[in-house]
Write a protein that holds these residues in place. Structure first.
Motif, PDB file in Angstrom:
ATOM      1  N   ALA A  84       0.863   3.648   6.610  1.00 59.38           N
ATOM      2  CA  ALA A  84       1.831   3.628   7.716  1.00 59.38           C
ATOM      3  C   ALA A  84       3.155   4.280   7.328  1.00 59.38           C
ATOM      4  O   ALA A  84       3.927   4.678   8.200  1.00 59.38           O
ATOM      5  CB  ALA A  84       2.075   2.190   8.162  1.00 59.38           C
ATOM      6  N   SER A  85       3.413   4.405   6.044  1.00 57.33           N
ATOM      7  CA  SER A  85       4.685   4.982   5.596  1.00 57.33           C
ATOM      8  C   SER A  85       4.660   6.504   5.538  1.00 57.33           C
ATOM      9  O   SER A  85       5.686   7.127   5.292  1.00 57.33           O
ATOM     10  CB  SER A  85       5.054   4.441   4.217  1.00 57.33           C
ATOM     11  OG  SER A  85       4.188   4.979   3.239  1.00 57.33           O
ATOM     12  N   ALA A  86       3.509   7.089   5.777  1.00 56.44           N
ATOM     13  CA  ALA A  86       3.376   8.544   5.657  1.00 56.44           C
ATOM     14  C   ALA A  86       4.365   9.260   6.566  1.00 56.44           C
ATOM     15  O   ALA A  86       4.614   8.839   7.695  1.00 56.44           O
ATOM     16  CB  ALA A  86       1.951   8.973   5.987  1.00 56.44           C
ATOM     17  N   LEU A  87       4.904  10.316   6.057  1.00 56.45           N
ATOM     18  CA  LEU A  87       5.869  11.119   6.790  1.00 56.45           C
ATOM     19  C   LEU A  87       5.155  11.884   7.897  1.00 56.45           C
ATOM     20  O   LEU A  87       4.197  12.603   7.637  1.00 56.45           O
ATOM     21  CB  LEU A  87       6.553  12.095   5.826  1.00 56.45           C
ATOM     22  CG  LEU A  87       7.650  12.974   6.393  1.00 56.45           C
ATOM     23  CD1 LEU A  87       8.824  12.126   6.864  1.00 56.45           C
ATOM     24  CD2 LEU A  87       8.117  13.957   5.338  1.00 56.45           C
ATOM     25  N   ASP A  88       5.605  11.702   9.135  1.00 53.55           N
ATOM     26  CA  ASP A  88       5.025  12.414  10.276  1.00 53.55           C
ATOM     27  C   ASP A  88       5.732  13.755  10.400  1.00 53.55           C
ATOM     28  O   ASP A  88       6.781  13.865  11.022  1.00 53.55           O
ATOM     29  CB  ASP A  88       5.175  11.590  11.547  1.00 53.55           C
ATOM     30  CG  ASP A  88       4.540  12.257  12.756  1.00 53.55           C
ATOM     31  OD1 ASP A  88       3.934  13.349  12.603  1.00 53.55           O
ATOM     32  OD2 ASP A  88       4.652  11.695  13.856  1.00 53.55           O
ATOM     33  N   THR A  89       5.143  14.763   9.782  1.00 52.10           N
ATOM     34  CA  THR A  89       5.784  16.076   9.763  1.00 52.10           C
ATOM     35  C   THR A  89       5.719  16.786  11.113  1.00 52.10           C
ATOM     36  O   THR A  89       6.446  17.748  11.320  1.00 52.10           O
ATOM     37  CB  THR A  89       5.152  16.977   8.683  1.00 52.10           C
ATOM     38  OG1 THR A  89       3.745  17.061   8.925  1.00 52.10           O
ATOM     39  CG2 THR A  89       5.408  16.424   7.291  1.00 52.10           C
ATOM     40  N   SER A  90       4.891  16.306  12.032  1.00 50.20           N
ATOM     41  CA  SER A  90       4.818  16.963  13.344  1.00 50.20           C
ATOM     42  C   SER A  90       6.133  16.814  14.111  1.00 50.20           C
ATOM     43  O   SER A  90       6.445  17.630  14.964  1.00 50.20           O
ATOM     44  CB  SER A  90       3.671  16.386  14.172  1.00 50.20           C
ATOM     45  OG  SER A  90       3.933  15.041  14.536  1.00 50.20           O
ATOM     46  N   LYS A  91       6.898  15.773  13.790  1.00 52.48           N
ATOM     47  CA  LYS A  91       8.180  15.557  14.465  1.00 52.48           C
ATOM     48  C   LYS A  91       9.337  16.240  13.740  1.00 52.48           C
ATOM     49  O   LYS A  91      10.463  16.190  14.189  1.00 52.48           O
ATOM     50  CB  LYS A  91       8.471  14.061  14.577  1.00 52.48           C
ATOM     51  CG  LYS A  91       7.480  13.330  15.446  1.00 52.48           C
ATOM     52  CD  LYS A  91       7.798  11.868  15.506  1.00 52.48           C
ATOM     53  CE  LYS A  91       6.775  11.141  16.357  1.00 52.48           C
ATOM     54  NZ  LYS A  91       7.008   9.713  16.389  1.00 52.48           N
ATOM     55  N   LEU A  92       9.063  16.840  12.615  1.00 51.59           N
ATOM     56  CA  LEU A  92      10.103  17.454  11.802  1.00 51.59           C
ATOM     57  C   LEU A  92       9.902  18.963  11.747  1.00 51.59           C
ATOM     58  O   LEU A  92       9.940  19.571  10.695  1.00 51.59           O
ATOM     59  CB  LEU A  92      10.075  16.865  10.393  1.00 51.59           C
ATOM     60  CG  LEU A  92      10.161  15.354  10.313  1.00 51.59           C
ATOM     61  CD1 LEU A  92      10.007  14.891   8.893  1.00 51.59           C
ATOM     62  CD2 LEU A  92      11.457  14.860  10.914  1.00 51.59           C
ATOM     63  N   ASN A  93       9.700  19.548  12.886  1.00 50.82           N
ATOM     64  CA  ASN A  93       9.375  20.963  12.946  1.00 50.82           C
ATOM     65  C   ASN A  93      10.601  21.825  12.662  1.00 50.82           C
ATOM     66  O   ASN A  93      11.506  21.922  13.482  1.00 50.82           O
ATOM     67  CB  ASN A  93       8.776  21.305  14.310  1.00 50.82           C
ATOM     68  CG  ASN A  93       8.109  22.656  14.304  1.00 50.82           C
ATOM     69  OD1 ASN A  93       7.943  23.260  13.257  1.00 50.82           O
ATOM     70  ND2 ASN A  93       7.733  23.114  15.466  1.00 50.82           N
ATOM     71  N   SER A  94      10.616  22.414  11.505  1.00 54.54           N
ATOM     72  CA  SER A  94      11.683  23.327  11.119  1.00 54.54           C
ATOM     73  C   SER A  94      11.018  24.554  10.504  1.00 54.54           C
ATOM     74  O   SER A  94      10.499  24.478   9.380  1.00 54.54           O
ATOM     75  CB  SER A  94      12.626  22.687  10.102  1.00 54.54           C
ATOM     76  OG  SER A  94      13.476  23.669   9.547  1.00 54.54           O
ATOM     77  N   PRO A  95      11.016  25.657  11.229  1.00 56.00           N
ATOM     78  CA  PRO A  95      10.380  26.867  10.676  1.00 56.00           C
ATOM     79  C   PRO A  95      10.959  27.268   9.327  1.00 56.00           C
ATOM     80  O   PRO A  95      10.222  27.687   8.431  1.00 56.00           O
ATOM     81  CB  PRO A  95      10.659  27.938  11.735  1.00 56.00           C
ATOM     82  CG  PRO A  95      10.928  27.184  12.992  1.00 56.00           C
ATOM     83  CD  PRO A  95      11.539  25.875  12.570  1.00 56.00           C
ATOM     84  N   GLU A  96      12.286  27.103   9.164  1.00 54.46           N
ATOM     85  CA  GLU A  96      12.920  27.487   7.896  1.00 54.46           C
ATOM     86  C   GLU A  96      12.400  26.626   6.740  1.00 54.46           C
ATOM     87  O   GLU A  96      12.135  27.125   5.653  1.00 54.46           O
ATOM     88  CB  GLU A  96      14.446  27.360   7.967  1.00 54.46           C
ATOM     89  CG  GLU A  96      15.107  28.196   9.023  1.00 54.46           C
ATOM     90  CD  GLU A  96      15.303  27.459  10.346  1.00 54.46           C
ATOM     91  OE1 GLU A  96      15.907  28.047  11.253  1.00 54.46           O
ATOM     92  OE2 GLU A  96      14.844  26.314  10.485  1.00 54.46           O
ATOM     93  N   LEU A  97      12.282  25.309   6.996  1.00 52.20           N
ATOM     94  CA  LEU A  97      11.805  24.433   5.931  1.00 52.20           C
ATOM     95  C   LEU A  97      10.313  24.626   5.672  1.00 52.20           C
ATOM     96  O   LEU A  97       9.874  24.588   4.522  1.00 52.20           O
ATOM     97  CB  LEU A  97      12.097  22.968   6.263  1.00 52.20           C
ATOM     98  CG  LEU A  97      13.534  22.544   6.045  1.00 52.20           C
ATOM     99  CD1 LEU A  97      13.759  21.118   6.522  1.00 52.20           C
ATOM    100  CD2 LEU A  97      13.937  22.671   4.590  1.00 52.20           C
ATOM    101  N   LYS A  98       9.533  24.834   6.710  1.00 55.76           N
ATOM    102  CA  LYS A  98       8.106  25.083   6.516  1.00 55.76           C
ATOM    103  C   LYS A  98       7.919  26.308   5.634  1.00 55.76           C
ATOM    104  O   LYS A  98       7.154  26.282   4.673  1.00 55.76           O
ATOM    105  CB  LYS A  98       7.399  25.272   7.853  1.00 55.76           C
ATOM    106  CG  LYS A  98       5.902  25.499   7.689  1.00 55.76           C
ATOM    107  CD  LYS A  98       5.221  25.695   9.009  1.00 55.76           C
ATOM    108  CE  LYS A  98       3.757  25.967   8.918  1.00 55.76           C
ATOM    109  NZ  LYS A  98       3.164  26.360   7.691  1.00 55.76           N
ATOM    110  N   GLU A  99       8.648  27.356   5.950  1.00 57.33           N
ATOM    111  CA  GLU A  99       8.574  28.582   5.153  1.00 57.33           C
ATOM    112  C   GLU A  99       9.023  28.315   3.712  1.00 57.33           C
ATOM    113  O   GLU A  99       8.394  28.765   2.756  1.00 57.33           O
ATOM    114  CB  GLU A  99       9.442  29.670   5.788  1.00 57.33           C
ATOM    115  CG  GLU A  99       9.402  30.994   5.077  1.00 57.33           C
ATOM    116  CD  GLU A  99      10.263  32.030   5.774  1.00 57.33           C
ATOM    117  OE1 GLU A  99      10.940  32.795   5.049  1.00 57.33           O
ATOM    118  OE2 GLU A  99      10.285  32.084   7.015  1.00 57.33           O
ATOM    119  N   ALA A 100      10.113  27.570   3.572  1.00 53.63           N
ATOM    120  CA  ALA A 100      10.633  27.273   2.235  1.00 53.63           C
ATOM    121  C   ALA A 100       9.620  26.472   1.421  1.00 53.63           C
ATOM    122  O   ALA A 100       9.363  26.786   0.252  1.00 53.63           O
ATOM    123  CB  ALA A 100      11.957  26.506   2.349  1.00 53.63           C
TER     124      ALA A 100
END
Length: 179
Positions: free
Chosen positions: A155-171
């Protein structure tokens, strides 16, 4: 008169330059720098958690007394709790990435690690409270504690679908620290 103006202009230049440095320091790290810092914080944490998970599984099947198992499990869960707090602290030290929703993203990473830390802490406390006089009830209690830990961990897993940042994804995809 000219000297006063030149001196005042020089002081103003120094103040503005200093203010510029201060303001530049107020911004967060670039997405690449932040991603590298986060991966540097999480890589040793993942390794430690994997090692502790393997040790816990071995402990669950080992032929030890309940007292020995209790001591080992408490130590393992305390280690995982500390490793999670260390990772959370390092992510906090990484600052807030200079990107849209940077504060929210950073807070989500820290919150996820806090939940993991707390799950390990609750498992440790539960194991500490188990009576070792009767092996059956003790190991039933251990299984229940580990089941709860697994649920809380999931349950503690980070839900990355709500943290959509193209710059960070690329990084995260590009920096060597994250590979």
């Amino acid at each position: 008169m000219r000297t006063r103006r030149a001196t005042a202009a020089g002081k103003l230049t120094v103040v503005l330059a200093t203010l510029g440095l201060v303001l530049a320091g107020c911004g967060g790290p670039s997405p690449r720098v932040w991603a590298a810092s986060v991966c540097q914080a999480l890589t040793p944490w993942r390794a430690e958690i994997n090692k502790l998970t393997s040790s816990t599984q071995q402990q669950m099947t080992a032929q030890t007394t309940p007292a020995q198992a209790k001591e080992n499990l408490v130590r393992l869960f305390a280690g995982a709790e500390q490793a999670s707090e260390t990772a959370r602290h390092r992510v906090e030290q990484a600052g807030v990435p200079e990107t849209d929703h940077g504060e929210e993203i950073s807070a989500s990473f820290r919150a996820s690690l806090s939940k993991v830390r707390d799950a390990y802490g609750r498992a440790r406390v539960t194991i500490e409270g188990l009576d070792t006089a009767q092996p059956g009830p003790f190991y039933d209690g251990v299984r229940a504690a580990v089941d709860t830990l697994n649920k809380e961990y999931g349950a503690s897993a980070l839900d990355t679908s709500k943290l959509n940042s193209p710059e960070l994804k690329e990084a995260f995809d590009e920096v060597p620290e994250c590979r």
